[in-house]
Design a protein around this motif. Sequence first.
Motif, mmCIF file in Angstrom:
data_model
loop_
_atom_site.group_PDB
_atom_site.id
_atom_site.type_symbol
_atom_site.label_atom_id
_atom_site.label_comp_id
_atom_site.label_asym_id
_atom_site.label_seq_id
_atom_site.Cartn_x
_atom_site.Cartn_y
_atom_site.Cartn_z
ATOM 1 N N THR A 59 44.419 52.466 43.754
ATOM 2 C CA THR A 59 43.278 51.675 44.373
ATOM 3 C C THR A 59 42.015 52.253 43.993
ATOM 4 O O THR A 59 41.758 53.314 44.397
ATOM 5 C CB THR A 59 43.767 51.384 45.750
ATOM 6 N N ASP A 194 42.661 40.969 38.016
ATOM 7 C CA ASP A 194 41.445 40.619 38.726
ATOM 8 C C ASP A 194 40.877 39.284 39.071
ATOM 9 O O ASP A 194 39.994 39.020 38.853
ATOM 10 C CB ASP A 194 40.302 41.618 38.153
ATOM 11 N N SER A 212 34.443 42.140 43.702
ATOM 12 C CA SER A 212 35.635 42.998 44.476
ATOM 13 C C SER A 212 34.961 44.065 45.199
ATOM 14 O O SER A 212 33.871 44.658 45.023
ATOM 15 C CB SER A 212 36.417 43.660 43.401
ATOM 16 N N ASP A 214 37.542 46.030 46.727
ATOM 17 C CA ASP A 214 38.489 47.033 46.175
ATOM 18 C C ASP A 214 39.353 46.321 45.247
ATOM 19 O O ASP A 214 39.594 45.226 45.278
ATOM 20 C CB ASP A 214 39.239 47.641 47.353
ATOM 21 N N ASN A 215 40.312 46.990 44.280
ATOM 22 C CA ASN A 215 41.160 46.580 43.758
ATOM 23 C C ASN A 215 42.399 47.454 43.747
ATOM 24 O O ASN A 215 42.340 48.680 43.573
ATOM 25 C CB ASN A 215 40.991 46.489 42.077
ATOM 26 N N SER A 259 49.614 43.339 42.827
ATOM 27 C CA SER A 259 48.058 43.602 42.977
ATOM 28 C C SER A 259 47.526 42.987 44.308
ATOM 29 O O SER A 259 48.069 42.026 44.809
ATOM 30 C CB SER A 259 47.299 43.022 41.648
ATOM 31 N N GLN A 261 43.370 42.548 46.442
ATOM 32 C CA GLN A 261 42.037 42.765 46.734
ATOM 33 C C GLN A 261 41.439 42.050 47.907
ATOM 34 O O GLN A 261 42.211 41.186 48.407
ATOM 35 C CB GLN A 261 41.463 41.789 45.262
ATOM 36 N N SER A 263 37.404 40.868 48.810
ATOM 37 C CA SER A 263 36.005 40.618 48.088
ATOM 38 C C SER A 263 35.293 39.588 49.126
ATOM 39 O O SER A 263 35.764 39.036 49.923
ATOM 40 C CB SER A 263 36.411 39.762 47.084
#
Length: 271
Positions: A59, A194, A212, A214-215, A259, A261, A263
């Motif tokens: 992450t 993403d 983002s 975080d990813n 995944s 995220q 944002s």
Amino acid sequence: MRADEFLGLEVVDDDPCHTVFELVPHLARLDGALYGGSALAASLEAFETATVRPALWGTTQFIGQAPIGSRIEQRVEILAEGRNVCQVRLTATRDRELLYTALGATARPRTGPTGELTGTGATMPTVPPPEQGVMREHHLEAAEFGYHLISEFRRVDYPPDPATGGEPPGHVAIWARLDGETHNTAASLAFLGDMVPLAVAHATGEYGAGTSLDNTLRVGHLVETEWVLLDIEGSTAHDGYGHGHAHLWSMDGTLLATSSQSSPLLVFPRA
């Protein structure tokens, strides 16, 4: 563009815990700043380089930004090293300015009874093939910077909700690939994955996306596949921020990774 070469990551002074890459146009957003998927991809590749083990999860949290041409340095700390698993932490800087941090783990396959445990709890949605998909955002073709320079994304219809007969709100299906590549790595999946903010905006009924905060990527079973299906769900949006997650599937139905995220959200004007 090979899945293990698109970042251009280099080891500094023979120290596998110290890597560097240049922010070239295909690793940037449309505005020329660092693309979130590129940072997570570089973090995961740095983890693998430092530990000589495949990435299990990672992450990345974004602190600052960098313009095109920046030299981005990454330093990995191995916090704990076991027989199979390494717990790692990374800091990335430009001219000593902090850009992002990352946490994660790399791991060798386990042996014995636990290593034989295999299964998938999620189900791949039945969607049209990539050749029936609609290219995302044709205006990107004229953009000087962006992931589209080495990748392709095709949106397809999501299976209708049996209760309503319509597309479920917040669910988006996109076929994605690196140009001319069938080999997938944790880094290449992070780069392609993403796209979660698109589904978050879709859940609100708006045409939009987000940058983002975080990813995160959690790696499943990596197999060869030309196209990767991004099965994205926008979970919630509130006060201008959104959260969501995605399953990344191979063409034969193998779950490659998941995944997630968070944002700040952007709304685009409709044509």
